[in-house]
Design a protein around this motif. Sequence first.
Motif, PDB file in Angstrom:
ATOM      1  N   ALA A 221       9.557  -8.401  19.477  1.00 51.17           N
ATOM      2  CA  ALA A 221      10.929  -8.920  19.414  1.00 51.17           C
ATOM      3  C   ALA A 221      11.897  -7.874  18.861  1.00 51.17           C
ATOM      4  CB  ALA A 221      10.972 -10.180  18.562  1.00 51.17           C
ATOM      5  N   LEU A 222      11.469  -7.135  17.856  1.00 54.03           N
ATOM      6  CA  LEU A 222      12.348  -6.144  17.235  1.00 54.03           C
ATOM      7  C   LEU A 222      12.309  -4.803  17.958  1.00 54.03           C
ATOM      8  CD1 LEU A 222      11.742  -6.967  13.469  1.00 54.03           C
ATOM      9  CD2 LEU A 222      13.649  -7.688  14.916  1.00 54.03           C
ATOM     10  N   GLY A 223      11.274  -4.605  18.769  1.00 58.39           N
ATOM     11  CA  GLY A 223      11.179  -3.386  19.571  1.00 58.39           C
ATOM     12  C   GLY A 223      10.935  -2.126  18.783  1.00 58.39           C
ATOM     13  N   ARG A 224      10.283  -2.262  17.635  1.00 59.91           N
ATOM     14  CA  ARG A 224      10.013  -1.078  16.818  1.00 59.91           C
ATOM     15  C   ARG A 224       8.807  -1.305  15.915  1.00 59.91           C
ATOM     16  NH1 ARG A 224      11.981  -1.364  11.459  1.00 59.91           N
ATOM     17  NH2 ARG A 224      13.378  -3.102  11.081  1.00 59.91           N
ATOM     18  N   ARG A 225       8.350  -0.190  15.356  1.00 56.55           N
ATOM     19  CA  ARG A 225       7.219  -0.215  14.424  1.00 56.55           C
ATOM     20  C   ARG A 225       7.620  -0.941  13.142  1.00 56.55           C
ATOM     21  NH1 ARG A 225       3.227   4.074  13.510  1.00 56.55           N
ATOM     22  NH2 ARG A 225       4.342   5.081  15.201  1.00 56.55           N
ATOM     23  N   LEU A 226       6.683  -1.723  12.609  1.00 58.32           N
ATOM     24  CA  LEU A 226       6.852  -2.354  11.303  1.00 58.32           C
ATOM     25  C   LEU A 226       5.570  -2.173  10.507  1.00 58.32           C
ATOM     26  CD1 LEU A 226       8.550  -5.811  12.006  1.00 58.32           C
ATOM     27  CD2 LEU A 226       9.500  -3.934  10.678  1.00 58.32           C
ATOM     28  N   THR A 227       5.702  -2.244   9.200  1.00 58.02           N
ATOM     29  CA  THR A 227       4.542  -2.251   8.328  1.00 58.02           C
ATOM     30  C   THR A 227       4.304  -3.684   7.876  1.00 58.02           C
ATOM     31  OG1 THR A 227       5.000  -0.004   7.583  1.00 58.02           O
ATOM     32  CG2 THR A 227       3.572  -1.337   6.180  1.00 58.02           C
ATOM     33  N   PHE A 228       3.043  -4.090   7.906  1.00 55.93           N
ATOM     34  CA  PHE A 228       2.634  -5.429   7.470  1.00 55.93           C
ATOM     35  C   PHE A 228       1.636  -5.272   6.334  1.00 55.93           C
ATOM     36  CE2 PHE A 228       4.010  -5.853  11.811  1.00 55.93           C
ATOM     37  CZ  PHE A 228       4.793  -6.993  11.784  1.00 55.93           C
ATOM     38  N   SER A 229       1.701  -6.181   5.360  1.00 56.64           N
ATOM     39  CA  SER A 229       0.812  -6.113   4.205  1.00 56.64           C
ATOM     40  C   SER A 229       0.253  -7.479   3.862  1.00 56.64           C
ATOM     41  CB  SER A 229       1.564  -5.600   2.973  1.00 56.64           C
ATOM     42  OG  SER A 229       2.086  -4.335   3.206  1.00 56.64           O
ATOM     43  N   VAL A 230      -0.960  -7.445   3.333  1.00 58.27           N
ATOM     44  CA  VAL A 230      -1.578  -8.625   2.729  1.00 58.27           C
ATOM     45  C   VAL A 230      -1.968  -8.241   1.308  1.00 58.27           C
ATOM     46  CG1 VAL A 230      -3.607 -10.134   2.709  1.00 58.27           C
ATOM     47  CG2 VAL A 230      -2.448  -9.654   4.861  1.00 58.27           C
ATOM     48  N   VAL A 231      -1.565  -9.077   0.360  1.00 57.84           N
ATOM     49  CA  VAL A 231      -1.936  -8.901  -1.035  1.00 57.84           C
ATOM     50  C   VAL A 231      -2.912 -10.026  -1.374  1.00 57.84           C
ATOM     51  CG1 VAL A 231      -1.094  -8.855  -3.419  1.00 57.84           C
ATOM     52  CG2 VAL A 231       0.282  -7.839  -1.588  1.00 57.84           C
ATOM     53  N   ALA A 232      -4.094  -9.654  -1.839  1.00 56.96           N
ATOM     54  CA  ALA A 232      -5.150 -10.609  -2.174  1.00 56.96           C
ATOM     55  C   ALA A 232      -5.633 -10.332  -3.600  1.00 56.96           C
ATOM     56  CB  ALA A 232      -6.292 -10.482  -1.169  1.00 56.96           C
ATOM     57  N   PRO A 233      -6.458 -11.209  -4.143  1.00 58.98           N
ATOM     58  CA  PRO A 233      -6.945 -10.975  -5.506  1.00 58.98           C
ATOM     59  C   PRO A 233      -7.692  -9.647  -5.679  1.00 58.98           C
ATOM     60  CG  PRO A 233      -7.411 -13.227  -4.850  1.00 58.98           C
ATOM     61  CD  PRO A 233      -6.905 -12.506  -3.631  1.00 58.98           C
ATOM     62  N   THR A 234      -8.344  -9.185  -4.624  1.00 53.85           N
ATOM     63  CA  THR A 234      -9.165  -7.975  -4.736  1.00 53.85           C
ATOM     64  C   THR A 234      -8.441  -6.701  -4.319  1.00 53.85           C
ATOM     65  OG1 THR A 234     -10.044  -8.325  -2.519  1.00 53.85           O
ATOM     66  CG2 THR A 234     -11.289  -9.269  -4.374  1.00 53.85           C
ATOM     67  N   GLY A 235      -7.181  -6.791  -3.896  1.00 57.57           N
ATOM     68  CA  GLY A 235      -6.463  -5.593  -3.494  1.00 57.57           C
ATOM     69  C   GLY A 235      -5.350  -5.873  -2.512  1.00 57.57           C
ATOM     70  N   MET A 236      -4.931  -4.801  -1.844  1.00 58.82           N
ATOM     71  CA  MET A 236      -3.827  -4.880  -0.886  1.00 58.82           C
ATOM     72  C   MET A 236      -4.155  -3.994   0.308  1.00 58.82           C
ATOM     73  SD  MET A 236       0.115  -3.782  -1.593  1.00 58.82           S
ATOM     74  CE  MET A 236       1.248  -3.530  -0.242  1.00 58.82           C
ATOM     75  N   ILE A 237      -3.825  -4.487   1.502  1.00 61.98           N
ATOM     76  CA  ILE A 237      -3.957  -3.674   2.714  1.00 61.98           C
ATOM     77  C   ILE A 237      -2.611  -3.606   3.417  1.00 61.98           C
ATOM     78  CG2 ILE A 237      -6.409  -4.133   3.102  1.00 61.98           C
ATOM     79  CD1 ILE A 237      -5.491  -6.045   5.376  1.00 61.98           C
ATOM     80  N   ARG A 238      -2.455  -2.533   4.198  1.00 61.13           N
ATOM     81  CA  ARG A 238      -1.250  -2.332   4.998  1.00 61.13           C
ATOM     82  C   ARG A 238      -1.653  -1.909   6.390  1.00 61.13           C
ATOM     83  NH1 ARG A 238       2.426   0.879   0.741  1.00 61.13           N
ATOM     84  NH2 ARG A 238       3.945  -0.757   0.379  1.00 61.13           N
TER      85      ARG A 238
END
Length: 124
Positions: free
Chosen positions: A73-90
């Motif tokens: 929809a935005l037509g561009r790269r985005l960064t997505f993240s999940v924050v969990a009790p054991t850490g964070m991913i991107r």
Amino acid sequence: MTAHEVFFLIGPNDEVLYADESDSPSRLPDSRTRWEAIWCERERLVEIAHSHPQGPLGFSEEDESTMTALTTALGRRLTFSVVAPTGMIRREQLPGRSSGNTGTDVVVESEPPWAATLRSRSEM
């Protein structure tokens, strides 16, 4: 209150542009207000983050389809993240669903300042 999912739109310099949350530790129901915030902040939007207060440290199937819809929809790269009790991913994701276009998940060693706030608001 118990643990629940929290959602942040992140702008330049780790600024939290928008936040909302659910009543559930494993689900963030769709919200017109959230979609409007994404659209209104689309020019400044750098990253979209949410919590998984009970895990996993990974993107769900629903996350995957939402990420594809947003980048398309935005037509561009985005960064997505999940924050969990054991850490964070991107993941940096490009628009579309073609092979090799979904990005790679990276464990974040040095979390941004807003991650602690997201974790706290999620009551992890």
